[in-house]
Write a protein that holds these residues in place. Structure first.
Motif, short mmCIF file in Angstrom:
data_model
loop_
_atom_site.label_atom_id
_atom_site.label_comp_id
_atom_site.label_asym_id
_atom_site.label_seq_id
_atom_site.Cartn_x
_atom_site.Cartn_y
_atom_site.Cartn_z
N ASN A 85 10.90 -11.25 62.42
CA ASN A 85 12.10 -10.45 62.63
C ASN A 85 12.07 -9.31 61.62
O ASN A 85 12.04 -9.57 60.40
N GLU A 86 12.08 -8.07 62.09
CA GLU A 86 11.90 -6.92 61.20
C GLU A 86 13.00 -6.83 60.15
O GLU A 86 12.72 -6.59 58.97
N GLN A 87 14.25 -7.00 60.57
CA GLN A 87 15.36 -6.88 59.62
C GLN A 87 15.32 -8.00 58.59
O GLN A 87 15.54 -7.77 57.39
N GLN A 88 15.04 -9.22 59.04
CA GLN A 88 14.97 -10.35 58.10
C GLN A 88 13.83 -10.17 57.11
O GLN A 88 13.97 -10.46 55.92
N GLU A 119 2.86 -4.19 52.11
CA GLU A 119 2.06 -5.39 52.36
C GLU A 119 2.91 -6.66 52.25
O GLU A 119 2.69 -7.63 52.98
N LEU A 120 3.90 -6.66 51.36
CA LEU A 120 4.81 -7.80 51.29
C LEU A 120 5.66 -7.89 52.55
O LEU A 120 5.89 -8.98 53.09
N TYR A 121 6.11 -6.74 53.03
CA TYR A 121 6.90 -6.70 54.27
C TYR A 121 6.08 -7.22 55.44
O TYR A 121 6.57 -8.05 56.24
N ASN A 122 4.85 -6.76 55.58
CA ASN A 122 4.00 -7.22 56.68
C ASN A 122 3.74 -8.72 56.60
O ASN A 122 3.71 -9.42 57.62
N HIS A 123 3.56 -9.22 55.38
CA HIS A 123 3.34 -10.65 55.19
C HIS A 123 4.59 -11.43 55.62
O HIS A 123 4.49 -12.44 56.34
N ALA A 124 5.77 -10.96 55.21
CA ALA A 124 7.02 -11.63 55.58
C ALA A 124 7.24 -11.56 57.09
O ALA A 124 7.68 -12.53 57.71
N LEU A 125 6.94 -10.41 57.69
CA LEU A 125 7.15 -10.23 59.13
C LEU A 125 6.30 -11.20 59.94
O LEU A 125 6.75 -11.73 60.96
N ARG A 126 5.07 -11.44 59.50
CA ARG A 126 4.21 -12.40 60.21
C ARG A 126 4.79 -13.80 60.16
O ARG A 126 4.54 -14.61 61.07
N ARG A 127 5.58 -14.09 59.13
CA ARG A 127 6.15 -15.44 58.99
C ARG A 127 7.48 -15.58 59.71
O ARG A 127 7.71 -16.54 60.42
N VAL A 128 8.39 -14.62 59.51
CA VAL A 128 9.75 -14.78 60.04
C VAL A 128 9.95 -14.10 61.39
O VAL A 128 10.93 -14.36 62.07
#
Length: 205
Positions: free
Chosen positions: A45-48, A34-43
């Motif tokens: 970029n999957e790797q970032q 869920e943290l990854y999905n939250h970050a992905l919506r913001r940045v």
């Protein structure tokens, strides 16, 4: 919720007091996705996004001796992620990457919505008029910033102080955004929002 909070506290106590990697692994498994999905919506970029979350958990482990075992763990993790995302967006390298991303979004949107082409040209004309109405130094500073020159390089080229360049870009940026929001017939259209985001990112320093 009454069961979740004691579980969180048990994990935190084990991590803090016993360096318990199993408890740390449990936190990682529960919250990573869920943290990854939250970050992905913001940045976007999957790797970032993955790197940001990995950095978060590394920091959590490194700071385990200072953990507050009574804290709200999800809120704490999202708070950590928030500041990592802010740092990410403040990176000059990232600004350039995201600018290209927004420009691509704008291009794709117009391609997929040909009926918006005239609106796109209208936005271009609107920005051109606003630029032409600016003092020469302000217009030149903005155009040079669009060419991705640094504040220092712009100051040298225009023979101005770096602070003056920053002031000109800041005021000019607000004028352009105001033009998009006030003078555009549909300031909240997808096209206008994408254009405003591109401007904001491009003129940040």
């Amino acid at each position: 919720m009454s069961q979740v909070v004691p579980l969180h506290r048990g994990w935190l106590l084990a991590i803090k007091e016993r360096n318990d990697k199993d408890a740390f692994g449990a936190v990682y498994r529960v919250y990573w996705e869920e943290l990854y999905n939250h970050a992905l919506r913001r940045v976007r970029n999957e790797q970032q996004a993955e790197d940001l979350v990995q950095e978060l958990f590394i920091q959590l482990w490194e700071q385990r001796e200072r953990l507050d075992t009574m804290m709200n763990l999800p809120a704490y993790l999202y708070g950590m992620l928030k500041y990592k995302i802010i740092d990410f967006f403040n990176s000059n390298k990232v600004k350039s990457q995201l600018l290209d991303l927004w420009a691509t979004d704008l291009h794709h949107y117009v391609q997929q919505n040909p009926d918006e082409l005239e609106a796109y040209y209208a936005l271009e004309r609107l920005l051109d008029r606003e630029l032409d109405s600016m003092p020469l130094n302000m217009k030149q500073a903005i155009l040079l910033k669009w060419d991705k020159l640094s504040i220092r390089d712009i100051a040298v080229q225009l023979g101005l102080s770096e602070q003056t360049v920053k002031n000109n870009i800041s005021v000019g940026s607000k004028r352009l955004q105001h033009a998009l929001l006030v003078n555009n017939s549909d300031a909240y259209s997808t096209l206008a929002v994408l254009a405003t985001q591109s401007l904001t990112l491009l003129l940040a320093y």
